[in-house]
Design a protein around this motif. Structure first.
Motif, PDB file in Angstrom:
ATOM      1  N   CYS A  67      -1.544 -12.415  -8.845  1.00  0.00           N
ATOM      2  CA  CYS A  67      -0.777 -13.140  -9.853  1.00  0.00           C
ATOM      3  C   CYS A  67      -0.564 -12.203 -11.033  1.00  0.00           C
ATOM      4  O   CYS A  67      -0.061 -11.104 -10.852  1.00  0.00           O
ATOM      5  N   SER A  89      -8.359 -24.913  -0.466  1.00  0.00           N
ATOM      6  CA  SER A  89      -7.152 -24.223  -0.934  1.00  0.00           C
ATOM      7  C   SER A  89      -7.389 -22.741  -1.211  1.00  0.00           C
ATOM      8  O   SER A  89      -6.471 -21.937  -1.137  1.00  0.00           O
ATOM      9  N   ASP A 140      -8.168 -16.481  -1.734  1.00  0.00           N
ATOM     10  CA  ASP A 140      -7.268 -16.311  -2.866  1.00  0.00           C
ATOM     11  C   ASP A 140      -8.149 -16.240  -4.118  1.00  0.00           C
ATOM     12  O   ASP A 140      -8.780 -17.232  -4.479  1.00  0.00           O
ATOM     13  N   PHE A 185      -2.089 -19.878  -5.844  1.00  0.00           N
ATOM     14  CA  PHE A 185      -1.015 -18.934  -6.120  1.00  0.00           C
ATOM     15  C   PHE A 185      -0.053 -18.997  -4.934  1.00  0.00           C
ATOM     16  O   PHE A 185      -0.479 -19.194  -3.804  1.00  0.00           O
ATOM     17  N   ALA A 186       1.233 -18.851  -5.182  1.00  0.00           N
ATOM     18  CA  ALA A 186       2.231 -18.921  -4.114  1.00  0.00           C
ATOM     19  C   ALA A 186       2.317 -17.575  -3.391  1.00  0.00           C
ATOM     20  O   ALA A 186       3.176 -16.749  -3.690  1.00  0.00           O
ATOM     21  N   TRP A 187       1.414 -17.359  -2.439  1.00  0.00           N
ATOM     22  CA  TRP A 187       1.394 -16.116  -1.674  1.00  0.00           C
ATOM     23  C   TRP A 187       2.515 -16.127  -0.645  1.00  0.00           C
ATOM     24  O   TRP A 187       2.810 -17.167  -0.055  1.00  0.00           O
TER      25      TRP A 187
END
Length: 173
Positions: free
Chosen positions: A33, A61, A78, A88-90
């Motif tokens: 991030c 998550s 993560d 986080f939008a991986w």
């Protein structure tokens, strides 16, 4: 010259007179991030690029899935979700994965890995060992290097921190 030590190779008579050398640590920093994290270099098995994790059903998550690295299946965490609970939008293919040593076979997701740095132990400002929720923190402390703030992680507490968040949300009967 009958003396086995030359004048340049003399040893101090009393080691107590020597100033203490700072304890140095090698860190492997990485970006996730907008934050910079690091783990001790001796705890890193290796790194890899462009790995697609296989999802694990009912995983917390913070667990992105598993990847195969060096013939071993590694559970990829993560670091953002481990510490904050926020995902986080991986991308589907992780830009970088840092495999960690140990029996837990863990790895950390990263957007990029940086070159190893060396810092003095006293340059790591210790973080609180207990989180707000009463559990041990996965953060060892904060180091400043090159004008950046680096969160140094405790590898031995990562998995417990990742799973704990899932356990707290599970309905108790």
């Amino acid at each position: 010259m009958s003396d086995p030590l030359s004048q340049h190779d003399t040893q101090p008579a009393n080691r107590g007179d020597m100033p203490d050398e700072p304890q140095l640590h090698d860190l492997v920093p990485f970006v996730a991030c907008t934050r910079i994290f690091a783990v001790f270099a001796e705890q890193v098995e290796g790194t890899a690029e462009a790995r697609i994790p296989a999802a694990l059903p009912n995983a917390p998550s913070a667990v992105l899935g598993v990847v195969c690295m060096r013939g071993r299946m590694m559970t990829v965490l993560d670091p953002i979700a481990v510490l904050s609970g926020e995902m986080f939008a991986w991308p589907a293919s992780l830009p970088a994965v840092i495999a960690l040593r140990g029996d837990e076979q863990l790895a950390l997701a990263a957007q990029s890995c940086r070159d190893t740095i060396t810092i003095a132990a006293e340059d790591i400002q210790p973080a609180s060992q207990i989180n707000d929720d009463g559990f041990e923190s996965a953060v060892l402390g904060i180091a400043r290097y090159g004008g950046e703030e680096i969160t140094v992680l405790r590898v031995d507490k990562l998995f417990a921190a990742a799973v704990r968040r899932k356990e707290r949300r599970r309905r108790r009967i």
